[in-house]
Design a protein around this motif. Sequence first.
Motif, mmCIF file in Angstrom:
data_model
loop_
_atom_site.group_PDB
_atom_site.id
_atom_site.type_symbol
_atom_site.label_atom_id
_atom_site.label_comp_id
_atom_site.label_asym_id
_atom_site.label_seq_id
_atom_site.Cartn_x
_atom_site.Cartn_y
_atom_site.Cartn_z
ATOM 1 N N ILE A 251 39.071 65.560 -2.529
ATOM 2 C CA ILE A 251 38.782 64.347 -3.299
ATOM 3 C C ILE A 251 37.427 64.452 -3.974
ATOM 4 C CG2 ILE A 251 38.324 61.865 -3.104
ATOM 5 C CD1 ILE A 251 40.379 61.886 -0.745
ATOM 6 N N ASP A 252 36.422 64.894 -3.216
ATOM 7 C CA ASP A 252 35.068 65.022 -3.771
ATOM 8 C C ASP A 252 35.038 66.024 -4.920
ATOM 9 O OD1 ASP A 252 34.238 63.223 -1.865
ATOM 10 O OD2 ASP A 252 33.413 64.743 -0.505
ATOM 11 N N ALA A 253 35.785 67.133 -4.772
ATOM 12 C CA ALA A 253 35.810 68.161 -5.817
ATOM 13 C C ALA A 253 36.410 67.597 -7.101
ATOM 14 C CB ALA A 253 36.603 69.370 -5.348
ATOM 15 N N MET A 254 37.474 66.809 -6.968
ATOM 16 C CA MET A 254 38.107 66.251 -8.156
ATOM 17 C C MET A 254 37.218 65.200 -8.813
ATOM 18 S SD MET A 254 42.120 66.136 -7.071
ATOM 19 C CE MET A 254 42.627 65.753 -8.728
ATOM 20 N N LYS A 255 36.525 64.419 -8.009
ATOM 21 C CA LYS A 255 35.565 63.459 -8.575
ATOM 22 C C LYS A 255 34.430 64.201 -9.291
ATOM 23 C CE LYS A 255 36.400 59.639 -5.357
ATOM 24 N NZ LYS A 255 35.842 58.837 -4.236
ATOM 25 N N GLY A 256 34.168 65.433 -8.829
ATOM 26 C CA GLY A 256 33.100 66.229 -9.433
ATOM 27 C C GLY A 256 33.533 67.012 -10.655
ATOM 28 N N GLY A 257 34.812 66.911 -11.032
ATOM 29 C CA GLY A 257 35.232 67.557 -12.275
ATOM 30 C C GLY A 257 36.363 68.556 -12.167
ATOM 31 N N VAL A 258 36.810 68.876 -10.943
ATOM 32 C CA VAL A 258 37.943 69.791 -10.783
ATOM 33 C C VAL A 258 39.223 69.057 -11.187
ATOM 34 C CG1 VAL A 258 39.272 71.173 -9.134
ATOM 35 C CG2 VAL A 258 36.782 71.037 -8.935
ATOM 36 N N ASN A 259 40.099 69.744 -11.905
ATOM 37 C CA ASN A 259 41.287 69.083 -12.438
ATOM 38 C C ASN A 259 42.351 68.846 -11.372
ATOM 39 O OD1 ASN A 259 42.563 67.825 -14.540
ATOM 40 N ND2 ASN A 259 43.443 69.681 -15.395
ATOM 41 N N ARG A 260 42.683 69.891 -10.598
ATOM 42 C CA ARG A 260 43.686 69.762 -9.537
ATOM 43 C C ARG A 260 43.287 70.613 -8.347
ATOM 44 N NH1 ARG A 260 46.411 69.564 -14.162
ATOM 45 N NH2 ARG A 260 47.885 67.846 -14.492
ATOM 46 N N VAL A 261 43.701 70.158 -7.166
ATOM 47 C CA VAL A 261 43.437 70.899 -5.938
ATOM 48 C C VAL A 261 44.769 71.165 -5.236
ATOM 49 C CG1 VAL A 261 42.200 70.933 -3.746
ATOM 50 C CG2 VAL A 261 41.190 69.775 -5.715
ATOM 51 N N HIS A 262 44.904 72.363 -4.683
ATOM 52 C CA HIS A 262 46.127 72.766 -4.008
ATOM 53 C C HIS A 262 45.792 73.194 -2.580
ATOM 54 C CE1 HIS A 262 48.307 73.130 -7.924
ATOM 55 N NE2 HIS A 262 47.079 73.360 -8.339
ATOM 56 N N ILE A 263 46.537 72.684 -1.620
ATOM 57 C CA ILE A 263 46.425 73.124 -0.229
ATOM 58 C C ILE A 263 47.680 73.935 0.075
ATOM 59 C CG2 ILE A 263 46.271 72.394 2.177
ATOM 60 C CD1 ILE A 263 44.824 69.877 1.200
ATOM 61 N N LEU A 264 47.498 75.234 0.323
ATOM 62 C CA LEU A 264 48.620 76.166 0.416
ATOM 63 C C LEU A 264 48.665 76.849 1.771
ATOM 64 C CD1 LEU A 264 48.170 77.989 -3.020
ATOM 65 C CD2 LEU A 264 49.514 75.939 -2.532
ATOM 66 N N ASP A 265 49.854 77.255 2.157
ATOM 67 C CA ASP A 265 50.048 78.040 3.375
ATOM 68 C C ASP A 265 49.799 79.506 3.046
ATOM 69 O OD1 ASP A 265 50.805 79.238 5.712
ATOM 70 O OD2 ASP A 265 52.734 78.206 5.877
ATOM 71 N N GLY A 266 48.634 80.006 3.438
ATOM 72 C CA GLY A 266 48.280 81.390 3.157
ATOM 73 C C GLY A 266 49.115 82.397 3.907
ATOM 74 N N ARG A 267 49.951 81.926 4.834
ATOM 75 C CA ARG A 267 50.836 82.835 5.576
ATOM 76 C C ARG A 267 52.087 83.178 4.775
ATOM 77 N NH1 ARG A 267 51.331 78.867 10.592
ATOM 78 N NH2 ARG A 267 51.844 77.577 8.756
ATOM 79 N N VAL A 268 52.298 82.479 3.655
ATOM 80 C CA VAL A 268 53.445 82.761 2.783
ATOM 81 C C VAL A 268 53.037 83.829 1.773
ATOM 82 C CG1 VAL A 268 55.024 81.810 1.061
ATOM 83 C CG2 VAL A 268 54.333 80.422 3.030
ATOM 84 N N PRO A 269 53.727 84.966 1.758
ATOM 85 C CA PRO A 269 53.370 86.017 0.797
ATOM 86 C C PRO A 269 53.396 85.497 -0.643
ATOM 87 C CG PRO A 269 54.913 86.873 2.424
ATOM 88 C CD PRO A 269 54.840 85.388 2.639
#
Length: 294
Positions: A251-269
């Motif tokens: 949330i803070d990153a987007m308020k600071g100007g980031v367009n979109r944020v993704h939370i991903l499962d790094g265990r998926v190739p």
Amino acid sequence: MEISETIMQKATTLVEALPYIQKFQNKVVVVKYGGSAMTDENLKMHVMQDIVLLKLVGLQPIVVHGGGKEISRWIGKVGMKPEFINGLRVTDEDTMEVVEMVLNKVNKSLVQIINNLSGRAVGISGKDGSLLHCVKKFSNGQDIGYVGEVVKVDTSIIQDLLSQGFIPVICPIGFDDHGLSYNVNADDAACAIAEAMHAEKLAFLTDVEGVYRDFSDKSSLINSLTIDQANEMIRNGELQGGMLPKLQNCIDAMKGGVNRVHILDGRVPHCLLLEIFTNQGIGTMIEKSMDASY
């Protein structure tokens, strides 16, 4: 000539990726690399392949990595005992020396993998080019040593590397007004860098599939959230464990100007490619409003 269904599926996948490749040309994508994807060699290779491909098709990836498990392993090897307060590593002078050594070691190993894949990576820490300026961070008022909170990001060195066609690989070591080194949480560093670079995307590679309404119910995975919905989940106490500070970072990153944020499962190739270049995607995407185009 009969063309197999597998080959046709590959062609369909490439065509599906085309509008995303066009849309994200020259856009900055910050990848916070951590979790199992750092400790599993096969997953590590998949992530680095994704990073190289992102660069080759015209995006501008920046990698910010952690190394907590490796740091703890080395602290044990030198006869010290890891200590945490509220999830933050207590970092005295001796621990800071180990942290900096290990993170720089991890950094150069990732650079080597990218270069072996015919990418062009340069590894730096937050001290290089005065990138991450810090002040001491306290944990609920407790002094936990050389743990830093980023207060200023000088993006000059990142901009220079990107302009020369390099992939910056950054380890989260910062500095203060007196030139002292500080251990910075990798999530915090990635957010600060993404904000300062006005990144199109910030992707967190984690060990969970994304954000759940109920973590015990795997069918409750949320594919997309707005900032307002994410704030409501935080207010209502719907989040558990490490997801709460991570979502707050988003949330803070987007308020600071980031367009979109993704939370991903790094265990998926190849999770990065699946999220960025396919219609369905994986994980959880946080956007400013529901009518925002992907």
